[in-house]
Design a protein around this motif. Structure first.
Motif, mmCIF file in Angstrom:
data_model
loop_
_atom_site.group_PDB
_atom_site.id
_atom_site.type_symbol
_atom_site.label_atom_id
_atom_site.label_comp_id
_atom_site.label_asym_id
_atom_site.label_seq_id
_atom_site.Cartn_x
_atom_site.Cartn_y
_atom_site.Cartn_z
ATOM 1 N N ASP A 168 0.861 -1.174 0.000
ATOM 2 C CA ASP A 168 0.000 0.000 0.000
ATOM 3 C C ASP A 168 0.901 1.228 0.000
ATOM 4 O OD1 ASP A 168 -1.569 2.259 0.980
ATOM 5 O OD2 ASP A 168 -3.140 0.790 1.402
ATOM 6 N N LEU A 169 0.936 1.915 -1.134
ATOM 7 C CA LEU A 169 1.925 2.970 -1.327
ATOM 8 C C LEU A 169 1.641 4.200 -0.468
ATOM 9 C CD1 LEU A 169 2.259 2.452 -5.165
ATOM 10 C CD2 LEU A 169 3.949 1.864 -3.422
ATOM 11 N N MET A 182 10.819 1.243 -1.353
ATOM 12 C CA MET A 182 10.129 0.032 -0.899
ATOM 13 C C MET A 182 9.934 -0.951 -2.057
ATOM 14 S SD MET A 182 8.446 -1.957 1.184
ATOM 15 C CE MET A 182 7.989 -1.129 2.703
ATOM 16 N N LEU A 183 9.474 -0.448 -3.193
ATOM 17 C CA LEU A 183 9.214 -1.315 -4.332
ATOM 18 C C LEU A 183 10.498 -1.979 -4.825
ATOM 19 C CD1 LEU A 183 6.685 1.008 -6.159
ATOM 20 C CD2 LEU A 183 6.155 -1.232 -5.169
ATOM 21 N N ARG A 184 11.569 -1.223 -4.851
ATOM 22 C CA ARG A 184 12.839 -1.806 -5.313
ATOM 23 C C ARG A 184 13.365 -2.831 -4.307
ATOM 24 N NH1 ARG A 184 15.155 3.890 -7.758
ATOM 25 N NH2 ARG A 184 14.269 3.604 -9.851
ATOM 26 N N ASN A 241 4.244 10.930 -6.553
ATOM 27 C CA ASN A 241 4.737 11.066 -7.930
ATOM 28 C C ASN A 241 4.435 9.790 -8.718
ATOM 29 O OD1 ASN A 241 6.125 11.512 -10.302
ATOM 30 N ND2 ASN A 241 7.986 12.254 -9.308
ATOM 31 N N TRP A 242 3.193 9.652 -9.145
ATOM 32 C CA TRP A 242 2.764 8.426 -9.813
ATOM 33 C C TRP A 242 3.479 8.141 -11.127
ATOM 34 C CZ3 TRP A 242 0.751 5.418 -6.499
ATOM 35 C CH2 TRP A 242 0.006 5.930 -5.436
ATOM 36 N N PRO A 243 3.796 9.124 -11.955
ATOM 37 C CA PRO A 243 4.520 8.796 -13.191
ATOM 38 C C PRO A 243 5.866 8.124 -12.942
ATOM 39 C CG PRO A 243 3.540 10.971 -13.374
ATOM 40 C CD PRO A 243 3.375 10.545 -11.940
ATOM 41 N N VAL A 248 8.039 1.668 -11.567
ATOM 42 C CA VAL A 248 8.868 0.873 -10.653
ATOM 43 C C VAL A 248 8.047 -0.273 -10.072
ATOM 44 C CG1 VAL A 248 10.282 0.926 -8.563
ATOM 45 C CG2 VAL A 248 10.310 2.874 -10.128
ATOM 46 N N ALA A 249 6.756 -0.033 -9.812
ATOM 47 C CA ALA A 249 5.887 -1.106 -9.332
ATOM 48 C C ALA A 249 5.763 -2.217 -10.366
ATOM 49 C CB ALA A 249 4.512 -0.544 -8.982
ATOM 50 N N LEU A 250 5.667 -1.848 -11.629
ATOM 51 C CA LEU A 250 5.614 -2.860 -12.688
ATOM 52 C C LEU A 250 6.920 -3.646 -12.750
ATOM 53 C CD1 LEU A 250 3.830 -0.819 -15.501
ATOM 54 C CD2 LEU A 250 2.856 -2.692 -14.145
ATOM 55 N N GLU A 251 8.024 -2.938 -12.633
ATOM 56 C CA GLU A 251 9.332 -3.610 -12.649
ATOM 57 C C GLU A 251 9.479 -4.556 -11.458
ATOM 58 O OE1 GLU A 251 12.155 -0.440 -12.627
ATOM 59 O OE2 GLU A 251 11.556 0.310 -14.605
ATOM 60 N N ALA A 252 8.822 -4.227 -10.345
ATOM 61 C CA ALA A 252 8.912 -5.050 -9.136
ATOM 62 C C ALA A 252 8.065 -6.314 -9.227
ATOM 63 C CB ALA A 252 8.496 -4.238 -7.915
#
Length: 285
Positions: A168-169, A182-184, A241-243, A248-252
């Motif tokens: 949950d961002l 966190m995502l990385r 900063n959603w863009p 990064v979430a997709l990459e995770a």
């Protein structure tokens, strides 16, 4: 392909008033393609309506909510008493993920309690995995509290390696950690993402009268209101900063994005969801 969906906790009252299927229709009309079911009974009527939504609307049920144990406050399905039902519901609806929304408060008070709870999660996760279902754990800001330099989230990750995470961002941001960090750090185990913005509203000028009163009670009330200036927000209506975050979430490894807003501050939930969807569309999602 990652879906963009709705955390249906936002719509629990509408489901109760209007029925599950009409609510699912409105969700798809807004341009969402999946749902996460939470705080809504998974009774036969709702499950049948969700099945209809999958078939007729092309909607995916991305995740179902469960508790680890049945307690007076865990009113939905629990893995210690309803495992067979949970597995059956997932099979009927094509669900690959179930998620625990929060650990019990008594598991948060010490490293040992957290580890014990995590071990129980691991046992449940292994049972679910035998049926092709992944158990995920959802964070709040408290999950960034540390025991001996180890975050609660990290304790769960260590003792429950079969468990994956629903990040949950908003709560990561509120817990004092950069969501991108966190995502990385959790790349490969971030399967579900709550897309929820974080705004801080201006101090109402009328609240200044509380300070002018000079009494301890008025000062305490002013500070209570001051602490409420951070809010949950429609996506794009806050400071995140959603863009930069979402790629990064997709990459995770995120498989589902679920838009969620815990408090609506008097707005209609569908209006909030429409605003969030419009913003996400404007940045390419």
């Amino acid at each position: 392909m990652t879906t963009l969906g709705v955390q249906m906790m936002m719509l629990k009252d509408r489901v109760s008033e209007e029925g599950m299927y009409p609510v699912l229709q409105r969700i798809t009309d807004l341009g969402y393609d999946s749902v996460e079911v939470s705080q809504i009974p998974m009774d036969e009527a709702n499950t049948r309506a969700l099945e209809r939504g999958v078939v007729d609307l092309g909607l995916r049920v991305g995740a179902l909510s469960v508790a680890l144990r049945k307690t007076p406050t865990a009113t939905g399905d629990a893995l210690d008493t309803d495992m067979d039902k949970v597995v059956s519901d997932c099979s009927r609806l094509g669900v690959e993920f179930v998620r625990i929304g929060m650990m019990p408060f008594d598991a948060m008070v010490s490293k040992e309690a957290c580890e014990a709870w995590g071990r129980d999660c691991e046992a449940a996760a292994q049972k679910l995995a035998a049926h092709g279902i992944t158990l995920c754990y959802h964070n709040h800001h408290v999950d960034l509290a540390q025991f001996d330099g180890e975050r609660i989230f990290d304790v769960v990750r260590r003792v429950a390696p079969t468990v994956r995470f629903e990040v949950d961002l908003h709560w990561v941001q509120r817990g004092g950690m950069n969501p991108i960090d966190m995502l990385r750090e959790y790349s490969g185990v971030c399967k579900l993402i709550h897309v929820k913005d974080y705004r801080v509203v201006p101090l109402p000028a009328a609240d200044m009268a509380l300070l002018e009163d000079k009494s301890p009670e008025s000062h305490a009330e002013f500070m209570r209101r001051f602490a409420l200036l951070p809010q949950f927000a429609e996506v794009g209506a806050g400071n995140m900063n959603w863009p930069e975050i979402l790629p990064v979430a997709l990459e995770a490894g995120a498989e589902h994005f679920f838009v969620e807003q815990d408090e609506l501050y008097g707005r209609d939930p569908f209006d909030c969801l429409a605003d969030s969807r419009a913003y996400l569309r404007s940045i390419g999602y």
